[in-house]
Design a protein around this motif. Structure first.
Motif, PDB file in Angstrom:
ATOM      1  N   GLU A  39       0.836  -1.214   0.000  1.00  0.00           N
ATOM      2  CA  GLU A  39       0.000   0.000   0.000  1.00  0.00           C
ATOM      3  C   GLU A  39       0.865   1.256   0.000  1.00  0.00           C
ATOM      4  O   GLU A  39       0.545   2.245  -0.677  1.00  0.00           O
ATOM      5  CB  GLU A  39      -0.930   0.010   1.218  1.00  0.00           C
ATOM      6  CG  GLU A  39      -2.075  -0.977   1.163  1.00  0.00           C
ATOM      7  CD  GLU A  39      -3.186  -0.543   0.217  1.00  0.00           C
ATOM      8  OE1 GLU A  39      -3.092   0.563  -0.370  1.00  0.00           O
ATOM      9  OE2 GLU A  39      -4.146  -1.310   0.053  1.00  0.00           O
ATOM     10  N   GLU A  40       1.963   1.219   0.755  1.00  0.00           N
ATOM     11  CA  GLU A  40       2.868   2.370   0.806  1.00  0.00           C
ATOM     12  C   GLU A  40       3.450   2.664  -0.571  1.00  0.00           C
ATOM     13  O   GLU A  40       3.546   3.818  -0.987  1.00  0.00           O
ATOM     14  CB  GLU A  40       4.005   2.098   1.806  1.00  0.00           C
ATOM     15  CG  GLU A  40       3.631   2.283   3.255  1.00  0.00           C
ATOM     16  CD  GLU A  40       3.490   3.749   3.629  1.00  0.00           C
ATOM     17  OE1 GLU A  40       4.331   4.571   3.220  1.00  0.00           O
ATOM     18  OE2 GLU A  40       2.515   4.074   4.322  1.00  0.00           O
ATOM     19  N   LYS A  43       0.594   4.057  -2.956  1.00  0.00           N
ATOM     20  CA  LYS A  43       0.101   5.410  -2.699  1.00  0.00           C
ATOM     21  C   LYS A  43       1.108   6.494  -3.084  1.00  0.00           C
ATOM     22  O   LYS A  43       0.734   7.650  -3.262  1.00  0.00           O
ATOM     23  CB  LYS A  43      -0.321   5.557  -1.234  1.00  0.00           C
ATOM     24  CG  LYS A  43       0.786   5.782  -0.229  1.00  0.00           C
ATOM     25  CD  LYS A  43       0.205   5.929   1.164  1.00  0.00           C
ATOM     26  CE  LYS A  43       1.262   6.289   2.191  1.00  0.00           C
ATOM     27  NZ  LYS A  43       0.709   6.383   3.562  1.00  0.00           N
ATOM     28  N   HIS A  44       2.390   6.111  -3.253  1.00  0.00           N
ATOM     29  CA  HIS A  44       3.402   7.082  -3.685  1.00  0.00           C
ATOM     30  C   HIS A  44       3.606   7.090  -5.200  1.00  0.00           C
ATOM     31  O   HIS A  44       4.270   7.981  -5.724  1.00  0.00           O
ATOM     32  CB  HIS A  44       4.740   6.804  -2.988  1.00  0.00           C
ATOM     33  CG  HIS A  44       4.770   7.251  -1.558  1.00  0.00           C
ATOM     34  ND1 HIS A  44       4.376   6.442  -0.514  1.00  0.00           N
ATOM     35  CD2 HIS A  44       5.125   8.428  -0.996  1.00  0.00           C
ATOM     36  CE1 HIS A  44       4.502   7.098   0.633  1.00  0.00           C
ATOM     37  NE2 HIS A  44       4.959   8.304   0.363  1.00  0.00           N
ATOM     38  N   ARG A  46       2.387   7.448  -9.182  1.00  0.00           N
ATOM     39  CA  ARG A  46       1.431   8.321  -9.843  1.00  0.00           C
ATOM     40  C   ARG A  46       1.592   8.229 -11.354  1.00  0.00           C
ATOM     41  O   ARG A  46       2.656   7.867 -11.861  1.00  0.00           O
ATOM     42  CB  ARG A  46       1.619   9.769  -9.380  1.00  0.00           C
ATOM     43  CG  ARG A  46       3.003  10.336  -9.607  1.00  0.00           C
ATOM     44  CD  ARG A  46       3.191  11.640  -8.857  1.00  0.00           C
ATOM     45  NE  ARG A  46       4.512  12.205  -9.091  1.00  0.00           N
ATOM     46  CZ  ARG A  46       5.042  13.157  -8.345  1.00  0.00           C
ATOM     47  NH1 ARG A  46       4.379  13.657  -7.322  1.00  0.00           N
ATOM     48  NH2 ARG A  46       6.244  13.640  -8.614  1.00  0.00           N
ATOM     49  N   ARG A  66      -5.898   1.719  -7.607  1.00  0.00           N
ATOM     50  CA  ARG A  66      -5.789   3.166  -7.463  1.00  0.00           C
ATOM     51  C   ARG A  66      -5.977   3.899  -8.788  1.00  0.00           C
ATOM     52  O   ARG A  66      -5.780   5.109  -8.868  1.00  0.00           O
ATOM     53  CB  ARG A  66      -4.441   3.544  -6.837  1.00  0.00           C
ATOM     54  CG  ARG A  66      -4.353   3.205  -5.353  1.00  0.00           C
ATOM     55  CD  ARG A  66      -3.017   3.600  -4.747  1.00  0.00           C
ATOM     56  NE  ARG A  66      -3.053   3.446  -3.297  1.00  0.00           N
ATOM     57  CZ  ARG A  66      -3.386   4.409  -2.439  1.00  0.00           C
ATOM     58  NH1 ARG A  66      -3.712   5.617  -2.896  1.00  0.00           N
ATOM     59  NH2 ARG A  66      -3.405   4.189  -1.140  1.00  0.00           N
TER      60      ARG A  66
END
Length: 212
Positions: A39-40, A43-44, A46, A66
């Protein structure tokens, strides 16, 4: 991605998920908080993502969840089969950290989990140089990987694995290329990345390096 380890990846494909989700006592500390670690990374990341060492597709799934556009790179045929079964629509190709087909669109993030340590320190620098050319300004490398904060910590972990009789893990520690954090920091800075490190368990660190 350390093609000399392909045989290991092929052998591990059938029980990889069992191990990373806590089913293997010997690797429990290595993969502690595995789901949160992925998850880390996700979430970083893009934009358009290039993922190295897809394995069985666990990180890939979180990236897709995501809404990110992912192209996967994986050298192991058996691992690709596992990932493609989970994610039949994933664009997944044969390749490794150093030798991979260039995507036909710009890349914003390069990600990986528990794989970059299969490269020697010299190969890691070569890979980072390639990614520097591929990524735009503010593009990101986001890795979760095993590394050591110091030589002392490295020796402590070796003693701990030996004392617990973790023969397979000890073999990994002696044959794979777990880097020191300071060396990895220098490698990123030399190629114009600003790296950030966050320890996530005894073995695994989050590494976010942004190009500037």
């Amino acid at each position: 991605m350390g093609r000399e380890f392909i045989h290991t990846f092929e052998q591990w494909a059938d029980h990889y998920d069992h191990s990373v989700f806590g089913g293997d006592r010997e690797y429990k500390e290595v993969f502690k908080n595995y789901d949160l670690i992925l998850e880390e990374v996700a979430k970083h990341a893009r934009g358009a993502v290039l993922e190295f060492g897809v394995g069985t597709g666990n990180l890939t799934q979180k990236l897709i969840d995501r809404g990110l556009d992912v192209v996967g790179i994986e050298p192991s045929g058996k691992m690709r089969e596992k990932a493609q079964t989970k994610l039949p629509n994933l664009q997944l190709v044969d390749g490794d950290f150093l030798d991979f087909p260039l995507p036909d669109h710009p890349v914003d993030s390069i990600v990986s989990s528990f794989a970059f340590h299969h490269l020697t320190d010299e190969e890691k620098e070569q890979a980072i140089e390639k990614y520097s050319r591929l990524l735009p300004i503010n593009g990101r490398i986001v890795f979760a990987d095993t590394l050591f904060d110091s030589e002392l910590e490295k020796k402590k972990v070796h003693r701990w694995a030996r004392a617990n009789g973790y023969a397979h893990l000890l073999k990994d520690l002696n044959t794979e290329y777990y880097p020191l954090r300071s060396n990895l920091y220098t490698a990123f800075r030399k190629k114009h990345f600003v790296p950030y490190f966050k320890q996530l368990n005894r073995f695994a660190w989050l590494i976010v390096a942004e190009k500037n």
